[in-house]
Design a protein around this motif. Sequence first.
Motif, PDB file in Angstrom:
ATOM      1  N   ARG A   1      83.192  -8.217 -22.885  1.00  0.00           N
ATOM      2  CA  ARG A   1      81.799  -7.627 -22.354  1.00  0.00           C
ATOM      3  C   ARG A   1      80.884  -8.495 -23.566  1.00  0.00           C
ATOM      4  O   ARG A   1      79.600  -8.248 -23.358  1.00  0.00           O
ATOM      5  CB  ARG A   1      81.618  -6.023 -22.827  1.00  0.00           C
ATOM      6  N   TRP A   2      81.417  -8.860 -24.325  1.00  0.00           N
ATOM      7  CA  TRP A   2      80.559  -9.831 -25.394  1.00  0.00           C
ATOM      8  C   TRP A   2      79.788 -10.916 -24.433  1.00  0.00           C
ATOM      9  O   TRP A   2      78.737 -11.375 -24.976  1.00  0.00           O
ATOM     10  CB  TRP A   2      81.417 -10.638 -26.238  1.00  0.00           C
ATOM     11  N   ILE A   3      80.187 -11.417 -23.392  1.00  0.00           N
ATOM     12  CA  ILE A   3      79.451 -12.170 -22.601  1.00  0.00           C
ATOM     13  C   ILE A   3      77.842 -11.761 -22.169  1.00  0.00           C
ATOM     14  O   ILE A   3      77.179 -12.505 -21.951  1.00  0.00           O
ATOM     15  CB  ILE A   3      80.219 -12.594 -21.315  1.00  0.00           C
ATOM     16  N   TYR A   4      77.772 -10.534 -22.443  1.00  0.00           N
ATOM     17  CA  TYR A   4      76.367 -10.056 -21.993  1.00  0.00           C
ATOM     18  C   TYR A   4      75.498 -10.176 -23.352  1.00  0.00           C
ATOM     19  O   TYR A   4      74.175  -9.863 -23.188  1.00  0.00           O
ATOM     20  CB  TYR A   4      76.399  -8.475 -21.739  1.00  0.00           C
ATOM     21  N   ASP A   5      76.051 -10.591 -24.236  1.00  0.00           N
ATOM     22  CA  ASP A   5      75.237 -10.902 -25.774  1.00  0.00           C
ATOM     23  C   ASP A   5      74.928 -12.328 -25.394  1.00  0.00           C
ATOM     24  O   ASP A   5      75.434 -13.249 -25.823  1.00  0.00           O
ATOM     25  CB  ASP A   5      76.255 -10.866 -26.895  1.00  0.00           C
ATOM     26  N   LYS A   6      73.639 -12.424 -25.150  1.00  0.00           N
ATOM     27  CA  LYS A   6      72.926 -13.917 -24.880  1.00  0.00           C
ATOM     28  C   LYS A   6      73.003 -14.585 -26.318  1.00  0.00           C
ATOM     29  O   LYS A   6      72.748 -15.885 -25.943  1.00  0.00           O
ATOM     30  CB  LYS A   6      71.592 -13.499 -24.149  1.00  0.00           C
ATOM     31  N   LEU A   7      72.830 -14.116 -27.378  1.00  0.00           N
ATOM     32  CA  LEU A   7      72.648 -14.799 -28.605  1.00  0.00           C
ATOM     33  C   LEU A   7      74.223 -15.509 -28.821  1.00  0.00           C
ATOM     34  O   LEU A   7      74.291 -16.592 -29.163  1.00  0.00           O
ATOM     35  CB  LEU A   7      72.326 -13.984 -30.003  1.00  0.00           C
ATOM     36  N   LYS A   8      75.265 -14.952 -28.675  1.00  0.00           N
ATOM     37  CA  LYS A   8      76.614 -15.426 -28.631  1.00  0.00           C
ATOM     38  C   LYS A   8      76.797 -16.488 -27.383  1.00  0.00           C
ATOM     39  O   LYS A   8      77.427 -17.519 -27.929  1.00  0.00           O
ATOM     40  CB  LYS A   8      77.749 -14.396 -28.461  1.00  0.00           C
ATOM     41  N   VAL A   9      76.182 -16.315 -26.460  1.00  0.00           N
ATOM     42  CA  VAL A   9      76.345 -17.302 -25.444  1.00  0.00           C
ATOM     43  C   VAL A   9      75.416 -18.347 -25.748  1.00  0.00           C
ATOM     44  O   VAL A   9      75.894 -19.519 -25.567  1.00  0.00           O
ATOM     45  CB  VAL A   9      76.042 -16.602 -24.017  1.00  0.00           C
ATOM     46  N   ALA A  10      74.340 -18.573 -26.284  1.00  0.00           N
ATOM     47  CA  ALA A  10      73.784 -19.540 -26.727  1.00  0.00           C
ATOM     48  C   ALA A  10      74.289 -20.215 -28.084  1.00  0.00           C
ATOM     49  O   ALA A  10      74.535 -21.532 -28.043  1.00  0.00           O
ATOM     50  CB  ALA A  10      72.326 -19.078 -27.226  1.00  0.00           C
ATOM     51  N   GLU A  11      74.969 -19.243 -28.949  1.00  0.00           N
ATOM     52  CA  GLU A  11      75.558 -20.002 -30.030  1.00  0.00           C
ATOM     53  C   GLU A  11      76.879 -20.643 -29.717  1.00  0.00           C
ATOM     54  O   GLU A  11      77.138 -22.104 -30.083  1.00  0.00           O
ATOM     55  CB  GLU A  11      75.885 -18.855 -30.992  1.00  0.00           C
ATOM     56  N   SER A  12      77.501 -20.333 -28.454  1.00  0.00           N
ATOM     57  CA  SER A  12      78.832 -20.964 -27.901  1.00  0.00           C
ATOM     58  C   SER A  12      78.504 -22.177 -27.636  1.00  0.00           C
ATOM     59  O   SER A  12      79.404 -23.211 -27.496  1.00  0.00           O
ATOM     60  CB  SER A  12      79.249 -20.036 -27.039  1.00  0.00           C
ATOM     61  N   GLN A  13      77.184 -22.577 -27.152  1.00  0.00           N
ATOM     62  CA  GLN A  13      76.788 -24.098 -26.558  1.00  0.00           C
ATOM     63  C   GLN A  13      75.992 -24.678 -27.429  1.00  0.00           C
ATOM     64  O   GLN A  13      75.396 -25.865 -27.340  1.00  0.00           O
ATOM     65  CB  GLN A  13      76.020 -23.700 -25.338  1.00  0.00           C
ATOM     66  N   GLY A  14      75.802 -24.246 -29.040  1.00  0.00           N
ATOM     67  CA  GLY A  14      74.888 -24.983 -29.947  1.00  0.00           C
ATOM     68  C   GLY A  14      73.510 -25.176 -29.638  1.00  0.00           C
ATOM     69  O   GLY A  14      73.012 -25.942 -29.880  1.00  0.00           O
ATOM     70  N   ILE A  15      73.053 -23.987 -28.715  1.00  0.00           N
ATOM     71  CA  ILE A  15      71.704 -24.087 -28.603  1.00  0.00           C
ATOM     72  C   ILE A  15      70.959 -23.385 -29.870  1.00  0.00           C
ATOM     73  O   ILE A  15      71.518 -22.341 -30.132  1.00  0.00           O
ATOM     74  CB  ILE A  15      71.502 -23.360 -27.142  1.00  0.00           C
TER      75      ILE A  15
END
Length: 307
Positions: free
Chosen positions: A40-54
């Motif tokens: 469910r962490w995938i719904y954390d948009k901050l984590k998703v952005a961080e995972s790509q170096g954005i």
Amino acid sequence: MPVLERDPWRFQYFESVPCPDDVLIPTDDPDCWTLYPRHRWIYDKLKVAESQGIACGPHGVPPDRYPVFSKPIVNLKGMGLGSRVIASAGEMDHASQPGHMWMELLRGPHVSTDCAIQDGRIVWARHATGVPWLDGMFRHWTIHAKPFPDLETYLSRWTSEHMRGYTGIINFETIGGLIIEAHLRFADQWCDLYGEGWVEALVRLYAKGEWYFADDDRRDGYSIPLFAAHGHAFRHPSLEFQFRIRAMPDVKSLQVTFHEVKAPEDHPMPPGGFRLAVINATDLDAGHAARRALAKAFPQDQILDQT
């Protein structure tokens, strides 16, 4: 029915497909959150952005440069609620909200991609792009037959790194080839345009962890909404009238996308208009013809011109 579908106008895609009673296939993000606690962490948009170096951060941490895109860190209701572009530090001071984040303002194509996943590995993908209209409305979406090789390579690398152990469908939304959000479900609005046997393959994936789908005869598909002005109550067209629309050339399905017994203001709709229906078709001109025919079932002075 094999799918946890909350919108009755989409039952048509799933109700005739057999499925084991213990297999649950979500189409709504709150159900995904409950069913897949590990992912469910995938719904954390901050984590998703961080995972790509954005470049990104929560409100309260100032960006290095503007403009940025601001949105809730978690939003299970969808519809772009609370999202906006922030152009300056002064504007950020006034717009700052708890639970919101900012990220680099991305440029490029906005693509929705459904992927079938086996243990973190993408085994099938299909891409859709929309033609924006006004105030959150779209003229139509194209479900492309062609692959998007560069995007598929990027999503495969990200998924293999971050989604090990997950088997099911993931829907990605990307801008310029970077993930802006992801969902542990598929886009149920146009799944009938993926081809015969796709829902059966979906059930097998969730029931047995296997993906078998004959996908050699892809065609472009089109999902075409009909909008009316806000502030009115509507009635469904007669079943006979709906049958005639569904029988028109190249029309795959018709969804009448509102509840007669619910107040119009209680429907989640874009700011620009009230969505009455969606027509899925394999030919864009034929889909437009079906939409024009369908519009005659509603008060003409309330229909928004989409030509």
